[in-house]
Scaffold this motif. Structure first.
Motif, short mmCIF file in Angstrom:
data_model
loop_
_atom_site.label_atom_id
_atom_site.label_comp_id
_atom_site.label_asym_id
_atom_site.label_seq_id
_atom_site.Cartn_x
_atom_site.Cartn_y
_atom_site.Cartn_z
N UNK A 381 6.10 -2.28 14.91
CA UNK A 381 6.57 -3.88 14.80
C UNK A 381 5.34 -4.57 15.26
N UNK A 382 4.91 -5.42 14.36
CA UNK A 382 3.72 -6.48 14.81
C UNK A 382 2.33 -5.91 14.31
N UNK A 383 2.33 -4.83 13.71
CA UNK A 383 1.38 -4.19 13.14
C UNK A 383 1.13 -4.59 11.78
N UNK A 384 -0.28 -4.51 11.55
CA UNK A 384 -0.94 -4.97 9.89
C UNK A 384 -1.30 -3.54 9.35
N UNK A 385 -1.00 -3.39 8.17
CA UNK A 385 -1.46 -2.42 7.64
C UNK A 385 -2.87 -2.31 6.82
N UNK A 386 -3.40 -1.17 6.36
CA UNK A 386 -4.69 -1.10 5.79
C UNK A 386 -4.38 -1.88 4.59
N UNK A 387 -5.40 -2.48 3.89
CA UNK A 387 -5.24 -2.93 2.39
C UNK A 387 -4.94 -1.77 1.42
N UNK A 388 -3.97 -2.03 0.45
CA UNK A 388 -3.52 -0.99 -0.56
C UNK A 388 -3.42 -1.61 -1.80
N UNK A 389 -3.88 -0.68 -2.90
CA UNK A 389 -3.61 -1.36 -4.29
C UNK A 389 -2.15 -1.23 -4.72
N UNK A 390 -1.80 -2.25 -5.54
CA UNK A 390 -0.35 -1.96 -5.97
C UNK A 390 -0.39 -2.82 -7.32
N UNK A 391 0.78 -3.01 -7.73
CA UNK A 391 1.05 -3.99 -8.72
C UNK A 391 2.26 -4.79 -8.48
N UNK A 392 2.17 -6.30 -8.87
CA UNK A 392 3.40 -7.06 -8.89
C UNK A 392 4.56 -6.67 -9.81
N UNK A 393 5.68 -7.34 -9.98
CA UNK A 393 6.70 -7.08 -10.65
C UNK A 393 6.48 -7.24 -12.07
N UNK A 394 5.36 -7.70 -12.83
CA UNK A 394 5.19 -7.95 -14.23
C UNK A 394 4.00 -6.93 -14.52
N UNK A 395 3.52 -6.13 -13.17
CA UNK A 395 2.53 -4.98 -13.83
C UNK A 395 1.33 -5.62 -13.34
N UNK A 396 1.06 -6.49 -12.99
CA UNK A 396 -0.38 -7.24 -12.66
C UNK A 396 -0.96 -6.33 -11.51
N UNK A 397 -2.24 -5.80 -11.29
CA UNK A 397 -2.83 -4.86 -10.39
C UNK A 397 -3.47 -6.21 -9.28
N UNK A 398 -3.45 -5.64 -7.97
CA UNK A 398 -3.62 -6.69 -6.79
C UNK A 398 -3.89 -5.61 -5.62
#
Length: 466
Positions: A381-398
């Protein structure tokens, strides 16, 4: 629950897929509802799927699976027949996409279309058509059921009475929930990626118009949706069932015409209108989504990692960083806190005090956010993750970073902490009662025949055996 009264959508995928993998055969009719018959094979196959699903989910039923399967199929057939009488509308585009997804899965399992056809002893278009009919019947049944219960609502007093009617032992258990915040970032090169996508489609359009390539061939090779196997072709569909921008372009086209590049919420398209009959548009399309290079995605992730480092060093708060840097317009205005839009939209609950920021594990799957869950479960709790690549619900990369705000342990539901989920349960309970009353009246007014060997079985609705 109401959703158990007809074939569950997930189970239907397996059921229809299994049916499509059987040879066409004569079989005994065990029931008739209206103009629809039910074969013994259908009941047996669905009963097997029902038993397998329950075994996987870890629960059992006292009911005979064959009788339970038969009643589910009887209900579906009645709903289907009534939907045709009431001229209920369905979204043909959704059916096409589901069929193509299932057919492609079957082709992948067998290795090729030819091998699948050899196994099924029928051409691919027959496999596809059989499956389409099954899915279409399910779609009509679901739409009819929604018509019956769509106007049912509950008021706060009903929710409270529903809650108080439950004994302590029967109070629903709310599984572990997560509250979290996010900062999302699309690549800075989004404009360039969109332009590359437009140029690819413009090149395809030119090749089609000049006769150097066929629309169907390019769709099969490049389109990024379930219609690719059909050369981009979709069943005749009303404009109301399509994305607004896509529909606007299609509405002004003439048969045979190729559209300019159209941007919708799903990506970029070129469209060919095949014909128009009344309010139904028969067309094919090619869908492409912007694609980024590895370098472009890595640059975006590195930018978010730098922001995460600043947050960890207390150089900036997560809330201020979300407001300043996040590309998610909804969460950035709330300190990055993510809301469960599905529940909010379902109840039009946009009062701030009812904002749902608690996510069950299955909510992440529903929102195509399993990457978020996988990142959160590694955090304190309170920690911030490393950046990761994913997609939104419409399939757009971010790229994205998330912060774990709170973990709410498994607990018994309470009005104060879980009002909207209890409201959902109260609504389902009321809908179920309304639907049962409607179903009983329709059974009494519709022709129903059940084979003698099934007439003595246990039916939840006693009106089936006349």
């Amino acid at each position: 629950m109401l959703k158990k009264l007809i074939l569950p959508a997930v189970l239907l995928l397996c059921f229809a897929g299994a049916l499509a993998q059987k040879q066409v055969m004569l079989d005994k009719v065990v029931a008739v509802v209206g103009n629809s018959s039910i074969l013994y094979f259908e009941v047996d196959e669905y009963a097997r799927q029902l038993t397998a699903q329950r075994r996987q989910e870890g629960y059992t039923s006292d009911r005979d699976p064959m009788n339970e399967a038969l009643e589910a199929l009887l209900t579906q057939k009645l709903l289907y027949n009534q939907a045709l009488v009431d001229s209920v509308q369905i979204h043909s585009a959704d059916i096409v996409a589901r069929v193509e997804e299932q057919v492609q899965q079957m082709v992948d399992e067998e290795g090729s279309i030819r091998m699948l056809e050899a196994k099924q002893h029928m051409p691919i278009f027959n496999i596809r058509e059989n499956m389409r009919q099954r899915y279409e019947e399910q779609a009509y049944a679901s739409s009819m059921q929604n018509e019956v219960v769509s106007k049912v609502s509950v008021i706060p007093g009903e929710v409270e009475r529903f809650y108080k009617s439950l004994s302590k032992d029967s109070l629903p258990t709310i599984a572990e929930q997560y509250v979290y915040a996010q900062i999302t970032k699309f690549p800075k090169s989004m404009t360039e990626a969109k332009q590359r996508t437009r140029e690819r489609l413009l090149d395809m359009r030119e090749r089609i118009i000049t006769g150097k390539a066929k629309f169907e061939t390019l769709a099969r090779m490049y389109s990024q949706d379930g219609t690719a196997m059909r050369g981009g072709e979709m069943d005749p569909t009303p404009l109301a069932g399509l994305d607004a921008t896509f529909a606007a372009a299609l509405e002004n086209m003439k048969p045979g015409q190729i559209s300019e590049v159209v941007e919708s919420q799903f990506g970029f398209h070129i469209i060919q209108l095949i014909d128009k009959r009344g309010s139904l548009y028969h067309f094919r399309h090619i869908l492409l989504r912007p694609v980024y290079t590895t370098e472009e995605l890595s640059t975006t992730a590195n930018q978010l990692d730098s922001i995460a480092d600043l947050i960890r060093k207390d150089s900036i708060t997560f809330e201020k960083a979300a407001l300043k840097f996040s590309d998610d317009a909804t969460s950035k205005m709330n300190g990055g806190i993510v809301s469960n839009h599905d529940i909010l939209e379902r109840f039009n609950a946009f009062d701030a005090k009812l904002t749902v920021t608690k996510f069950l594990k299955e909510d992440f799957a529903h929102f195509n956010a399993l990457d978020d869950y996988n990142a959160l479960r590694r955090l304190e709790i309170g920690e911030v993750s490393p950046a990761f690549l994913t997609e939104d619900i419409l399939g757009n990369q971010l790229a994205k970073i998330v912060k774990l705000i709170e973990i709410i342990p498994t607990h018994k539901a309470s009005l104060n902490e879980d009002y909207l989920r209890l409201e959902e349960m109260a609504l389902q309970d009321k809908q179920q009662k309304v639907f049962r009353d409607w179903l009983s009246k329709k059974i009494d007014g519709m022709y129903v025949y059940i084979s003698p060997e099934f007439r003595g079985g246990e039916f939840e609705n006693k009106h089936w055996v006349k």
